[in-house]
Design a protein around this motif. Structure first.
Motif, PDB file in Angstrom:
ATOM      1  N   ASP A  76       9.948   1.067  -4.684  1.00 52.95           N
ATOM      2  CA  ASP A  76       9.812   1.955  -5.851  1.00 52.95           C
ATOM      3  C   ASP A  76       9.130   1.235  -7.001  1.00 52.95           C
ATOM      4  O   ASP A  76       8.351   1.834  -7.751  1.00 52.95           O
ATOM      5  CB  ASP A  76      11.189   2.468  -6.288  1.00 52.95           C
ATOM      6  N   LEU A  77       9.436  -0.059  -7.112  1.00 49.70           N
ATOM      7  CA  LEU A  77       8.787  -0.863  -8.154  1.00 49.70           C
ATOM      8  C   LEU A  77       7.308  -1.084  -7.809  1.00 49.70           C
ATOM      9  O   LEU A  77       6.429  -0.939  -8.669  1.00 49.70           O
ATOM     10  CB  LEU A  77       9.532  -2.198  -8.306  1.00 49.70           C
ATOM     11  N   HIS A  78       7.016  -1.412  -6.522  1.00 44.51           N
ATOM     12  CA  HIS A  78       5.602  -1.540  -6.108  1.00 44.51           C
ATOM     13  C   HIS A  78       4.858  -0.230  -6.417  1.00 44.51           C
ATOM     14  O   HIS A  78       3.717  -0.250  -6.873  1.00 44.51           O
ATOM     15  CB  HIS A  78       5.488  -1.793  -4.603  1.00 44.51           C
ATOM     16  N   ALA A  79       5.499   0.906  -6.154  1.00 44.41           N
ATOM     17  CA  ALA A  79       4.862   2.214  -6.367  1.00 44.41           C
ATOM     18  C   ALA A  79       4.600   2.437  -7.857  1.00 44.41           C
ATOM     19  O   ALA A  79       3.513   2.863  -8.258  1.00 44.41           O
ATOM     20  CB  ALA A  79       5.739   3.334  -5.807  1.00 44.41           C
ATOM     21  N   ALA A  80       5.590   2.129  -8.686  1.00 48.04           N
ATOM     22  CA  ALA A  80       5.449   2.332 -10.131  1.00 48.04           C
ATOM     23  C   ALA A  80       4.331   1.461 -10.699  1.00 48.04           C
ATOM     24  O   ALA A  80       3.621   1.855 -11.636  1.00 48.04           O
ATOM     25  CB  ALA A  80       6.773   2.014 -10.829  1.00 48.04           C
ATOM     26  N   MET A  81       4.160   0.261 -10.104  1.00 53.93           N
ATOM     27  CA  MET A  81       3.131  -0.669 -10.583  1.00 53.93           C
ATOM     28  C   MET A  81       1.758  -0.363  -9.979  1.00 53.93           C
ATOM     29  O   MET A  81       0.757  -0.933 -10.415  1.00 53.93           O
ATOM     30  CB  MET A  81       3.511  -2.118 -10.211  1.00 53.93           C
ATOM     31  N   GLY A  82       1.719   0.478  -8.943  1.00 60.21           N
ATOM     32  CA  GLY A  82       0.448   0.726  -8.243  1.00 60.21           C
ATOM     33  C   GLY A  82      -0.032  -0.522  -7.507  1.00 60.21           C
ATOM     34  O   GLY A  82      -1.218  -0.803  -7.430  1.00 60.21           O
ATOM     35  N   ASP A  83       0.911  -1.278  -6.922  1.00 67.05           N
ATOM     36  CA  ASP A  83       0.629  -2.577  -6.304  1.00 67.05           C
ATOM     37  C   ASP A  83      -0.261  -2.506  -5.053  1.00 67.05           C
ATOM     38  O   ASP A  83      -0.907  -3.488  -4.700  1.00 67.05           O
ATOM     39  CB  ASP A  83       1.955  -3.222  -5.849  1.00 67.05           C
ATOM     40  N   TRP A  84      -0.235  -1.414  -4.344  1.00 65.23           N
ATOM     41  CA  TRP A  84      -0.799  -1.395  -2.984  1.00 65.23           C
ATOM     42  C   TRP A  84      -2.141  -0.674  -2.913  1.00 65.23           C
ATOM     43  O   TRP A  84      -2.450   0.172  -3.749  1.00 65.23           O
ATOM     44  CB  TRP A  84       0.202  -0.716  -2.042  1.00 65.23           C
ATOM     45  N   PRO A  85      -2.906  -0.962  -1.840  1.00 61.45           N
ATOM     46  CA  PRO A  85      -4.222  -0.321  -1.684  1.00 61.45           C
ATOM     47  C   PRO A  85      -4.149   1.200  -1.506  1.00 61.45           C
ATOM     48  O   PRO A  85      -5.089   1.895  -1.871  1.00 61.45           O
ATOM     49  CB  PRO A  85      -4.811  -0.984  -0.432  1.00 61.45           C
ATOM     50  N   VAL A  86      -3.064   1.712  -0.950  1.00 61.88           N
ATOM     51  CA  VAL A  86      -2.882   3.165  -0.872  1.00 61.88           C
ATOM     52  C   VAL A  86      -2.066   3.569  -2.104  1.00 61.88           C
ATOM     53  O   VAL A  86      -0.941   3.105  -2.276  1.00 61.88           O
ATOM     54  CB  VAL A  86      -2.133   3.563   0.424  1.00 61.88           C
ATOM     55  N   LYS A  87      -2.660   4.388  -2.988  1.00 62.89           N
ATOM     56  CA  LYS A  87      -2.036   4.649  -4.295  1.00 62.89           C
ATOM     57  C   LYS A  87      -1.098   5.862  -4.249  1.00 62.89           C
ATOM     58  O   LYS A  87      -1.375   6.840  -3.556  1.00 62.89           O
ATOM     59  CB  LYS A  87      -3.112   4.898  -5.353  1.00 62.89           C
ATOM     60  N   PRO A  88      -0.008   5.808  -5.022  1.00 62.87           N
ATOM     61  CA  PRO A  88       0.888   6.967  -5.111  1.00 62.87           C
ATOM     62  C   PRO A  88       0.323   8.029  -6.051  1.00 62.87           C
ATOM     63  O   PRO A  88      -0.592   7.759  -6.817  1.00 62.87           O
ATOM     64  CB  PRO A  88       2.151   6.364  -5.716  1.00 62.87           C
ATOM     65  N   MET A  89       0.877   9.220  -5.963  1.00 63.37           N
ATOM     66  CA  MET A  89       0.503  10.258  -6.919  1.00 63.37           C
ATOM     67  C   MET A  89       1.056   9.892  -8.299  1.00 63.37           C
ATOM     68  O   MET A  89       2.026   9.149  -8.412  1.00 63.37           O
ATOM     69  CB  MET A  89       1.092  11.597  -6.480  1.00 63.37           C
ATOM     70  N   THR A  90       0.439  10.378  -9.343  1.00 62.62           N
ATOM     71  CA  THR A  90       0.986  10.251 -10.696  1.00 62.62           C
ATOM     72  C   THR A  90       0.815  11.596 -11.402  1.00 62.62           C
ATOM     73  O   THR A  90      -0.179  12.305 -11.122  1.00 62.62           O
ATOM     74  CB  THR A  90       0.271   9.154 -11.522  1.00 62.62           C
ATOM     75  N   PRO A  91       1.695  11.983 -12.307  1.00 61.62           N
ATOM     76  CA  PRO A  91       2.956  11.304 -12.595  1.00 61.62           C
ATOM     77  C   PRO A  91       3.820  11.220 -11.336  1.00 61.62           C
ATOM     78  O   PRO A  91       3.754  12.106 -10.488  1.00 61.62           O
ATOM     79  CB  PRO A  91       3.617  12.202 -13.641  1.00 61.62           C
ATOM     80  N   LEU A  92       4.617  10.135 -11.277  1.00 64.49           N
ATOM     81  CA  LEU A  92       5.384   9.847 -10.062  1.00 64.49           C
ATOM     82  C   LEU A  92       6.887   9.888 -10.317  1.00 64.49           C
ATOM     83  O   LEU A  92       7.391   9.174 -11.172  1.00 64.49           O
ATOM     84  CB  LEU A  92       5.005   8.445  -9.557  1.00 64.49           C
TER      85      LEU A  92
END
Ligand code: 8ID
Ligand code: ZN
Length: 352
Positions: free
Chosen positions: A49-65
């Protein structure tokens, strides 16, 4: 009565702080077939969840998240025209990382629901469990066995199933040595217990006295403090008659946990890659990977069956999540603690 508004923890854009805000609740009559509405009791907080909030990874989460993917809630509505629902109103169910899979693509047909071509991911591509009310999917929720408390069940739905599956596919046998870098964290402390349950001998690696105590209390046979050790490869070899360990399940959120693994595995050893540090590559000697017949296995959460197996083992009492209960409003502090490696075991947030 179902309210029209609820509290959720939301991140406006990658890297911005997590905030608790009001958010609409989907009306039962708006649910699509196959969807259900859950009143959430609690949710674990995973390092993901922290990696997702930071946008750490090459596959990005939706925002707002709205993050979160280890939640337990009660089914309070099911979309009309839902066929063959395995759950009914009033059932207590778990929401995992794989919110839903299509069950019809090649990967799903092969049982690899994690890799479904049409996958929905909790707290990444669809709203997650950091919410008081959540739309989920009747065919993908995990029934929670009676007698297993929601707070104890929550983190089995990601941390538990993930390490359970990694161990299950590690081709290790009872009596084999397994090294667990990250053993004092959320995934790791459950890995210690599932490994013991499978008859493996555990070498736990993590940092600090609190995590040492936790790992040893949960059944680790040996402990290596990565902040103190001068040579982790030599330490592991010394503990395993000079031959090395049969398997490593790496659950560190930093790449350093990976670096020595090929060297401390014995011939035909398995490296189960689980931890997902930001922008990291796996640097392994090709010569020794081949010469020692090492298997490197990327292990990604688990399917519905893995989740049920993991939760049923927890329901026997053989595996217990060691958690601190906090409130949704405290999530920002929890992220800080996770980033600093301060949490032994898990934090579970109560939704009331
Ligand atoms: O499906 C998957 N593969 C999956 C599922 C769920 C989570 C992968 N993950 C990933 C997360 O995204 C995260 O990168 O697994 C990683 C661990 O998640 P977690 O258990 O929720 O994180 P944590 O509680 O912070 O535990 C990490 C532990 O690693 C230790 C820390 O001290 C902490 O206890 N650690 C670190 I950072 N570096 C270490 C090192 N070099 C180390 N332990 C040993 N050696
Ligand atoms: Zn997770």
């Amino acid at each position: 009565q179902i309210p029209t508004s609820q509290k959720v923890a939301i991140v406006a854009s990658s890297g911005s702080p997590v905030q608790v805000k009001d958010h609409p609740v989907k009306k039962p009559e708006e649910l699509a077939p196959g969807e259900c509405l859950l009143k959430m009791h609690c949710t674990g907080v995973c390092h993901t969840d922290l990696h997702a909030a930071m946008g750490d990874w090459p596959v990005k989460p939706m925002t707002p998240l709205i993050g979160g993917h280890e939640g337990v809630g009660t089914v309070i509505a099911i979309g009309k025209n839902t066929e063959k629902s395995p759950v009914k109103i009033g059932d207590r169910v778990g929401v995992k990382w794989i919110a839903d899979s299509c069950r019809d693509c090649e990967q799903c047909r092969k049982g690899h629901e994690q890799n479904c071509e049409n996958v929905k991911i909790s707290g990444y591509t669809v709203d997650g469990t950091f919410s008081q009310y959540l739309v989920s999917y009747v065919h993908s929720v995990t029934p929670i066995p009676e007698g297993l408390e929601s707070e104890a069940a929550a983190s089995i739905l990601c941390a538990g199933v993930t390490v359970y599956r990694a161990l299950k596919y590690s081709e290790s046998s009872p009596g084999d040595w397994v090294v667990l870098p990250g053993a004092g964290g959320g995934l790791g402390h459950l890995a210690v217990q599932y490994a013991k349950y499978m008859g493996l001998r555990v070498i736990a690696i993590d940092g600090g006295e609190e995590k040492r105590k936790l790992c040893m209390a949960l059944g680790a046979e040996q402990w290596i403090d990565y902040t103190q050790s001068k040579d982790i490869v030599a330490d592991v070899k010394k503990l395993t008659d000079g031959r090395g360990a049969h398997c490593a399940v790496v659950t560190t959120a930093s790449s350093s946990g990976y670096t020595q693994a090929i060297d401390y595995l014995r011939d035909n050893g398995h490296l189960m890659a689980v931890g997902l540090p930001a922008k990291a590559t796996l640097d392994a000697s090709i010569f020794f990977t081949v010469f020692k017949s090492i298997t490197i296995h990327g292990s990604y959460v688990g399917n519905r069956q893995d989740a049920m197996e993991a939760i049923n083992i927890a329901a026997t009492g053989a595996v217990k999540c060691h958690y601190k209960l906090r409130k949704l409003s405290e999530i920002s502090q929890v992220y800080d603690d996770l980033a600093k490696g301060k949490i032994a075991g898990r934090v579970v947030l109560s939704m009331d």
